[in-house]
Design an enzyme around this catalytic site. Structure first.
Site, PDB file in Angstrom:
ATOM      1  N   PRO A 317       0.857  -1.202   0.000  1.00 21.86           N
ATOM      2  CA  PRO A 317       0.000   0.000   0.000  1.00 21.86           C
ATOM      3  C   PRO A 317       0.884   1.240   0.000  1.00 21.86           C
ATOM      4  O   PRO A 317       1.654   1.459   0.932  1.00 21.86           O
ATOM      5  CB  PRO A 317      -0.793  -0.127   1.308  1.00 21.86           C
ATOM      6  CG  PRO A 317       0.031  -1.020   2.177  1.00 21.86           C
ATOM      7  CD  PRO A 317       0.806  -1.929   1.277  1.00 21.86           C
ATOM      8  N   LEU A 318       0.793   2.031  -1.043  1.00 18.86           N
ATOM      9  CA  LEU A 318       1.704   3.161  -1.252  1.00 18.86           C
ATOM     10  C   LEU A 318       0.928   4.467  -1.190  1.00 18.86           C
ATOM     11  O   LEU A 318       0.019   4.704  -1.989  1.00 18.86           O
ATOM     12  CB  LEU A 318       2.404   3.029  -2.611  1.00 18.86           C
ATOM     13  CG  LEU A 318       3.232   1.746  -2.783  1.00 18.86           C
ATOM     14  CD1 LEU A 318       3.490   1.454  -4.248  1.00 18.86           C
ATOM     15  CD2 LEU A 318       4.531   1.860  -2.023  1.00 18.86           C
ATOM     16  N   GLN A 371      -5.647  -1.146   3.938  1.00 18.78           N
ATOM     17  CA  GLN A 371      -4.785  -0.860   5.084  1.00 18.78           C
ATOM     18  C   GLN A 371      -5.382   0.270   5.907  1.00 18.78           C
ATOM     19  O   GLN A 371      -5.775   1.302   5.364  1.00 18.78           O
ATOM     20  CB  GLN A 371      -3.374  -0.474   4.643  1.00 18.78           C
ATOM     21  CG  GLN A 371      -2.417  -0.347   5.822  1.00 18.78           C
ATOM     22  CD  GLN A 371      -1.010   0.024   5.403  1.00 18.78           C
ATOM     23  OE1 GLN A 371      -0.762   1.151   4.997  1.00 18.78           O
ATOM     24  NE2 GLN A 371      -0.076  -0.905   5.508  1.00 18.78           N
ATOM     25  N   CYS A 402       4.054   3.326   9.838  1.00 21.59           N
ATOM     26  CA  CYS A 402       4.069   4.639   9.207  1.00 21.59           C
ATOM     27  C   CYS A 402       4.958   5.597  10.000  1.00 21.59           C
ATOM     28  O   CYS A 402       4.753   5.793  11.203  1.00 21.59           O
ATOM     29  CB  CYS A 402       2.658   5.205   9.106  1.00 21.59           C
ATOM     30  SG  CYS A 402       2.600   6.859   8.383  1.00 21.59           S
TER      31      CYS A 402
END
Length: 663
Positions: A317-318, A371, A402
């Site tokens: 997940p970007l 996410q 993160c």
């Protein structure tokens, strides 16, 4: 989420210029993390790039300004647009009939078709992106390719095919209103929270009551954490991405209550954890993480339908760039598993359409996860239950890695690595609130030199996790050092046999992939920045080869992305500019790829700093430019001239918009 940041300063670029590279051997350049480009292709800073003729003339707006408009100025411009002729009613434009709109004179959009057509820009070259899809173009006269709609008559799908949605997981208005009014129920999550000793009242409010930020009322009384942009470069996003209403949801306990749950009071910090290489004693591990046999662990160790990650190509997940059109490109090039961009739990519970848009899934994504990121058990558990109930997903991934300040400062992301008891409470509550598998993505630790994942990887499966992704850097390192794969290997050996461990970091070729897969018991490796810079990495791994892809083939991939973007964000003027923005964000990574035919040593490594070089043709040279103005020129080849006074600043740290030649 993979925070995608690879800063290269102007001074570093100067060091790897033509003269410096010419004086060093390829081996010396590699040792200094500089790309060994063949001397025949090197160029100096003074050389100008060619103007590639692709059927369009570069506009005067292809200069890039680093000046950002204020929020007040952006709001004023949006209000002016709403009153102008260009803001045509969607229903009127689709049907070409002013009497179609159900709101009539009360509609806040313009119904003057003649005025709209008089100011509408010339159609863009090419065909409408909805040609050949399951439905007709939903933008009608407002489509920037409206002149080709007559071709759609020969390519309309059958009625049964047209009813099938291309995209799934849209936010319904009924659900959004329930979330705004705090009328949604979370019976399963609240029951699990109660069984863990976390009291959640979930009081109902009057429909017209607007609360403070959800997490913050329930916990610390601080300001909320909404990091989602609903407006890009002065252009308002489409309905699928923004929420005009700022109603929020109150979740959790009354902050003035005397009975504070245990997880609020606990302030465990990894300052007391052992240094890298040391292991917790059984007593200290039990004290911090709790026994693997306690009641809450048993309550989450249920049978779930698991996702088999073994040997699969899993695209991370970007943030910003890992949108639905990009994932469609990845699926075409060989991706097996995809995951949506990180969504904040608080914003999802508030019914923000811009955040729910991150959960959108294309029907071609056969194994798809979302996410989420949150700081407290009640918020995460309720979000997990809500997503599973309202969306079509295969798994939910919890972000505990993160590094972004605005996330960490709210107690979410990698901050949870410093609060292991709360981390355990979140995972246990969320897993017990859903039937789909729960996976977790972590960094090796918070502080450099204090890796901590080994301290709980043996117990984490009992909390309810089916897969754990380990990014081989600490939060403090960000992307300043190479991923620590030795630690990933060592930690994976200590995991439970029932836990799938996924490695992540610096994979940029099929040889990197093979090395990591053959050196440990990892189930698979997650692909992140490597796929951003060269998405055909997926094909290279599938076919076990180095692909010296041509500039024409790369341009075709970009064309596919633009087509997918117009289908997702819209083919009207607003959708075109939104597509342009996200294309430019992606081009800020794509230009870092160095063609194999230009290298003295292959394959390229992710940490190599590229020199200035000329490609084998003009298009390849243009694609190698680190100037944002040249990225705009590439966008204009496909989306027409940029608007007057257009500005673009990449969200990640980069020198590309500080250069003088960016205007």
């Amino acid at each position: 989420m993979a925070d995608i940041d690879l800063a290269i300063t102007e001074s570093e670029c100067a060091l790897v210029g033509k003269n410096a590279a010419a004086e060093l051997s390829p081996e010396e350049l590699v040792a200094k993390a500089r790309a060994p480009v063949k001397k025949a292709f090197l160029r100096s800073h003074g050389d100008r790039l060619p103007i590639v003729d692709m059927g369009t003339e570069p506009s005067a707006a292809s200069k890039v300004s680093a000046t950002k408009k204020s929020k007040r100025q952006q709001k004023k411009e949006r209000q002016l647009v709403k009153k102008s002729a260009e803001n045509i009613c969607t229903a009127v434009a689709r049907a070409n009939d002013v009497n179609v709109c159900p709101y009539g004179a009360d509609c806040r959009f313009n119904h003057d078709l003649e005025a709209f057509l008089a100011q509408k820009p010339t159609d863009l070259p090419g065909e409408c992106p909805f040609l050949g899809t399951r439905k007709k173009c939903p933008f009608g006269l407002s489509c920037r390719f409206a002149g080709t709609h007559c071709l759609h008559l020969d390519s309309v799908s059958t009625p049964s095919e047209a009813e099938k949605p291309e995209e799934l997981n849209g936010l319904s208005k009924d659900l959004q209103k329930m979330l705004w009014k705090n009328q949604a129920t979370f019976l399963r999550a609240d029951a699990q929270l109660q069984s863990l000793g976390i009291t959640v009242k979930g009081k109902q409010k009057a429909p017209n009551t607007i609360s403070m930020q959800a997490d913050e009322i329930a916990h610390d009384g601080k300001a909320g954490n909404d990091i989602t942009e609903t407006q890009v470069n002065g252009t308002e996003l489409s309905d699928a991405q923004q929420c005009d209403n700022q109603h929020t949801l109150e979740v959790g306990d009354d902050p003035h209550e005397d009975s504070t749950p245990a997880w609020k009071k606990t302030k465990t910090d990894f300052a007391h954890m052992p240094l890298d290489g040391e292991m917790l004693s059984p007593d200290s591990a039990t004290e911090i993480m709790g026994s693997g046999n306690d009641a809450e662990c048993r309550s989450t160790a249920r049978e779930k339908k698991l996702i088999d990650f073994r040997g699969k190509l899993y695209v991370a997940p970007l943030t910003t760039v890992g949108n639905l059109p990009f994932r469609r490109v990845c699926k075409q090039l060989g991706a097996d598993i995809t995951c949506g961009e990180m969504a904040m739990c608080t914003n999802l519970l508030q019914g923000q359409a811009s955040e729910w848009a991150l959960l959108r899934r294309h029907h071609t994504e056969d194994v798809f996860g979302v996410q989420i990121c949150g700081a407290y058990p009640d918020t995460v558990a309720r979000t997990a239950e809500l997503i599973e109930r309202e969306s079509e997903i295969d798994f939910i991934d919890l972000n505990v890695g993160c590094p972004i300040d605005i996330v960490v400062n709210k107690g979410a992301g990698s901050c949870l690595l410093t609060k292991p008891l709360r981390f355990k409470q979140i995972v246990t509550a969320a897993s017990a609130s859903m039937d789909k598998p729960l996976t977790v993505k972590v960094r090796t630790g918070y502080f450099e030199g204090k890796n901590c994942i080994h301290s709980f990887i043996g117990e984490i499966h009992k909390w309810g996790i089916s897969a754990l992704t380990i990014h081989g850097r600490t939060r403090q390192q960000r992307y300043s050092k190479l991923a620590d794969w030795d630690y990933i290997y060592k930690t994976s050996l200590e995991a439970s046999e029932n836990l799938q461990v996924i490695g992540n970091g610096d994979i940029f070729s099929y040889t990197d992939w093979n090395e990591h897969m053959n050196s440990s018991r990892l189930s698979t490796c997650m692909l992140a920045r490597g796929v951003l810079i060269k998405p055909w990495l997926l094909t290279e791994i599938k076919e076990q080869r180095h692909w010296d892809i041509s500039s024409t083939e790369r341009f075709e991939i970009i064309k596919d992305y633009v087509r997918f973007g117009l289908q997702h964000w819209g083919s009207d003027s607003k959708g075109v500019e939104t597509t342009r923005y996200f294309l430019l964000e992606w081009l800020s990574y794509l230009h870092r790829y160095i063609p194999i035919g230009l290298l003295e040593v292959i394959p390229q490594k992710l940490n190599w700093r590229p020199p200035l070089y000329n490609g084998r043709n003009d298009l390849e040279t243009l694609m190698a430019s680190d100037s944002a103005a040249d990225w705009v020129r590439i966008s204009e080849m496909l989306l027409g001239p940029a608007p007057p006074n257009f500005s673009f600043t990449p969200r990640h740290k980069s020198n590309a918009y500080d250069r003088a030649d960016n205007g």
